[in-house]
Design a protein around this motif. Structure first.
Motif, mmCIF file in Angstrom:
data_model
loop_
_atom_site.group_PDB
_atom_site.id
_atom_site.type_symbol
_atom_site.label_atom_id
_atom_site.label_comp_id
_atom_site.label_asym_id
_atom_site.label_seq_id
_atom_site.Cartn_x
_atom_site.Cartn_y
_atom_site.Cartn_z
ATOM 1 N N LYS A 154 0.188 4.312 3.356
ATOM 2 C CA LYS A 154 -0.450 3.272 2.542
ATOM 3 C C LYS A 154 -1.352 3.846 1.464
ATOM 4 O O LYS A 154 -1.643 3.185 0.476
ATOM 5 C CB LYS A 154 -1.302 2.346 3.425
ATOM 6 C CG LYS A 154 -0.530 1.296 4.172
ATOM 7 C CD LYS A 154 -1.489 0.432 4.969
ATOM 8 C CE LYS A 154 -0.769 -0.657 5.740
ATOM 9 N NZ LYS A 154 -1.726 -1.490 6.514
ATOM 10 N N LEU A 240 5.908 -2.157 0.685
ATOM 11 C CA LEU A 240 4.468 -2.211 0.926
ATOM 12 C C LEU A 240 3.832 -2.985 -0.215
ATOM 13 O O LEU A 240 3.900 -2.574 -1.380
ATOM 14 C CB LEU A 240 3.890 -0.800 1.003
ATOM 15 C CG LEU A 240 2.371 -0.681 1.211
ATOM 16 C CD1 LEU A 240 1.954 -1.343 2.505
ATOM 17 C CD2 LEU A 240 1.953 0.785 1.190
ATOM 18 N N ARG A 242 0.238 -5.266 -1.138
ATOM 19 C CA ARG A 242 -1.097 -5.725 -0.736
ATOM 20 C C ARG A 242 -1.425 -5.324 0.705
ATOM 21 O O ARG A 242 -1.859 -6.125 1.521
ATOM 22 C CB ARG A 242 -1.222 -7.244 -0.921
ATOM 23 C CG ARG A 242 -1.153 -7.669 -2.376
ATOM 24 C CD ARG A 242 -1.381 -9.161 -2.541
ATOM 25 N NE ARG A 242 -1.349 -9.545 -3.945
ATOM 26 C CZ ARG A 242 -2.398 -9.498 -4.762
ATOM 27 N NH1 ARG A 242 -3.574 -9.109 -4.290
ATOM 28 N NH2 ARG A 242 -2.285 -9.842 -6.029
ATOM 29 N N ASN A 243 -1.148 -4.075 1.001
ATOM 30 C CA ASN A 243 -1.507 -3.479 2.280
ATOM 31 C C ASN A 243 -0.684 -4.012 3.456
ATOM 32 O O ASN A 243 -1.041 -3.815 4.613
ATOM 33 C CB ASN A 243 -3.002 -3.680 2.582
ATOM 34 C CG ASN A 243 -3.619 -2.465 3.225
ATOM 35 O OD1 ASN A 243 -3.233 -1.332 2.929
ATOM 36 N ND2 ASN A 243 -4.577 -2.678 4.112
ATOM 37 N N THR A 244 0.416 -4.700 3.173
ATOM 38 C CA THR A 244 1.255 -5.278 4.215
ATOM 39 C C THR A 244 2.658 -4.697 4.140
ATOM 40 O O THR A 244 3.253 -4.631 3.062
ATOM 41 C CB THR A 244 1.331 -6.806 4.071
ATOM 42 O OG1 THR A 244 0.014 -7.351 4.194
ATOM 43 C CG2 THR A 244 2.221 -7.415 5.148
ATOM 44 N N TRP A 245 3.184 -4.298 5.295
ATOM 45 C CA TRP A 245 4.522 -3.738 5.374
ATOM 46 C C TRP A 245 5.548 -4.825 5.643
ATOM 47 O O TRP A 245 5.340 -5.688 6.493
ATOM 48 C CB TRP A 245 4.606 -2.712 6.498
ATOM 49 C CG TRP A 245 3.885 -1.433 6.223
ATOM 50 C CD1 TRP A 245 2.631 -1.087 6.629
ATOM 51 C CD2 TRP A 245 4.388 -0.319 5.484
ATOM 52 N NE1 TRP A 245 2.310 0.164 6.188
ATOM 53 C CE2 TRP A 245 3.371 0.662 5.487
ATOM 54 C CE3 TRP A 245 5.584 -0.060 4.827
ATOM 55 C CZ2 TRP A 245 3.531 1.891 4.851
ATOM 56 C CZ3 TRP A 245 5.744 1.155 4.193
ATOM 57 C CH2 TRP A 245 4.717 2.123 4.213
ATOM 58 N N THR A 246 6.678 -4.759 4.940
ATOM 59 C CA THR A 246 7.847 -5.574 5.237
ATOM 60 C C THR A 246 9.031 -4.624 5.375
ATOM 61 O O THR A 246 9.344 -3.878 4.441
ATOM 62 C CB THR A 246 8.136 -6.591 4.120
ATOM 63 O OG1 THR A 246 6.990 -7.420 3.934
ATOM 64 C CG2 THR A 246 9.339 -7.457 4.484
#
Length: 254
Positions: A154, A240, A242-246
């Motif tokens: 990140k 990645l 906004r600090n979110t993983w998909t």
């Protein structure tokens, strides 16, 4: 702690495509003889070099953020298939294979008459190998390693051009209870400034751990859904934002 610059904050908010290659080490004598091997620090066979050629063609030119199990078979494989990754890798004992305890070094033929072994084959989550590791501990330590890798990836300065301290030439020995360790065996941090929209991560580990990390990325999958040939693995495509993983999809590495 130094406050991120405007450029770095913008990079953290910008969507980034991340390729996470999760690879299995090359062949060892124990593999060739179909023996259970986890904590034994066995070397690669001489013929592993040629067998790793497809993986090397895939990874040799990349400059990933690299992680590896601290076992010799993984470190040697990493050096062969991704020289940059080998020079700058973080070694983590939490990426070791499930500890088979007293079954270490034995084969199915050696164990097939053992009721405890037969029960373990039927339900690995409920049965613990004698003097070995429970499935719950294996799950906990591999998840901790996975979360550590995702946190490192990140960072806005991660990705192509990442540089870390040199991989130790001498592996740090972990205590017997390594599976509950809070920190990896080696995780030096030295960054090259600059961010990018695409990144690569490489994890060089063991067959069971490849399967486990795949199920962490895709929880609906079964542990046994993933076929992991020796010297092969999976490439997980993730976004990645906004600090979110998909986690989008997975492809075979070779």
């Amino acid at each position: 702690m130094k406050r991120p610059s405007r450029r770095q904050r913008a990079a953290m908010l910008s969507p980034r495509l991340v390729r996470i290659a999760v690879a299995r080490h090359g062949v060892t004598r124990a593999n060739a003889e179909r023996r259970y091997v986890s904590r034994s620090d066995v070397p690669l066979l001489p013929e592993a070099r040629a067998a790793l050629a497809p993986l090397r063609r895939k990874l040799a030119a990349t400059r990933p953020l690299a992680f590896a199990s601290d076992m010799r078979r993984c470190v040697s494989t990493l050096a062969r298939v991704c020289p940059h990754g080998a020079r700058h890798a973080m070694l983590d004992a939490r990426l070791r294979e499930l500890d088979f305890g007293r079954w270490e070094g034995l084969t199915y033929e050696d164990l097939q008459a053992d009721p405890a072994y037969r029960a373990w084959l039927d339900d690995m989550k409920a049965v613990i190998p004698p003097e070995g590791e429970s499935w719950q501990r294996f799950e906990a330590r591999t998840e901790a390693a996975w979360q550590h890798i995702l946190r490192e990836a990140k960072r806005p300065m991660r990705g192509f051009g990442f540089r870390a301290g040199p991989l130790r030439s001498r592996r740090q020995r972990m205590p017997a209870a390594y599976c509950t360790a809070d920190k990896p065996a080696h995780a030096s941090r030295s960054h090259r400034h600059g961010s990018c929209r695409r990144s690569e991560v490489l994890i060089l580990t063991h067959g069971g751990v490849v399967r486990r990390l795949y199920t962490l990325a895709f929880p609906s999958a079964s542990f046994w859904d993933v076929q992991v040939p020796i010297g092969g693995g999976m490439q997980i495509i993730a976004r990645l934002k906004r600090n979110t993983w998909t986690f989008l999809r997975a492809e075979r590495l070779v």
